[in-house]
Motif scaffolding. Sequence first.
Motif, PDB file in Angstrom:
ATOM      1  N   TYR A 191       0.835  -1.206   0.000  1.00 34.51           N
ATOM      2  CA  TYR A 191       0.000   0.000   0.000  1.00 34.51           C
ATOM      3  C   TYR A 191       0.867   1.252   0.000  1.00 34.51           C
ATOM      4  O   TYR A 191       0.631   2.181  -0.768  1.00 34.51           O
ATOM      5  N   ARG A 192       1.879   1.291   0.874  1.00 31.31           N
ATOM      6  CA  ARG A 192       2.751   2.460   0.944  1.00 31.31           C
ATOM      7  C   ARG A 192       3.492   2.687  -0.370  1.00 31.31           C
ATOM      8  O   ARG A 192       3.621   3.816  -0.837  1.00 31.31           O
ATOM      9  N   ALA A 193       4.006   1.606  -0.962  1.00 26.99           N
ATOM     10  CA  ALA A 193       4.745   1.734  -2.218  1.00 26.99           C
ATOM     11  C   ALA A 193       3.833   2.232  -3.337  1.00 26.99           C
ATOM     12  O   ALA A 193       4.234   3.086  -4.133  1.00 26.99           O
ATOM     13  N   SER A 194       2.611   1.728  -3.405  1.00 29.77           N
ATOM     14  CA  SER A 194       1.696   2.176  -4.461  1.00 29.77           C
ATOM     15  C   SER A 194       1.281   3.623  -4.231  1.00 29.77           C
ATOM     16  O   SER A 194       1.105   4.375  -5.176  1.00 29.77           O
ATOM     17  N   LYS A 195       1.154   4.028  -2.977  1.00 31.03           N
ATOM     18  CA  LYS A 195       0.797   5.410  -2.665  1.00 31.03           C
ATOM     19  C   LYS A 195       1.934   6.355  -3.058  1.00 31.03           C
ATOM     20  O   LYS A 195       1.698   7.422  -3.608  1.00 31.03           O
ATOM     21  N   GLU A 196       3.190   5.942  -2.785  1.00 31.46           N
ATOM     22  CA  GLU A 196       4.338   6.764  -3.166  1.00 31.46           C
ATOM     23  C   GLU A 196       4.430   6.923  -4.674  1.00 31.46           C
ATOM     24  O   GLU A 196       4.714   8.000  -5.165  1.00 31.46           O
ATOM     25  N   LYS A 197       4.169   5.854  -5.422  1.00 30.23           N
ATOM     26  CA  LYS A 197       4.190   5.935  -6.883  1.00 30.23           C
ATOM     27  C   LYS A 197       3.134   6.907  -7.374  1.00 30.23           C
ATOM     28  O   LYS A 197       3.385   7.705  -8.265  1.00 30.23           O
TER      29      LYS A 197
END
Length: 88
Positions: A70-76
């Motif tokens: 979730y965090r990685a997709s939000k950062e992208k």
Amino acid sequence: MKVISKLANLDFEVGTIRREGNRLVITSAEGKGIPTVVHMAPKDALSMLKAAFSNTSALGFIFLFPLYYYRASKEKTETKANINNPWS
């Protein structure tokens, strides 16, 4: 995923996983680096599972994976949204 060895350094993205007899055959995604095929025997899968479940760091990664994803997709998403706005 990144594979680093004395023979090669390559990015590997799983494309397909299928079973051939008693082995798993994992192929890289098309257009994502060097075409690669991995053959995994049952003993390879067992040793991988034993290594993962006997290591607290690996277990933590497995259980916290939804949060990490979730965090990685939000950062992208944030990076893509701000690419044309130098003041953000």
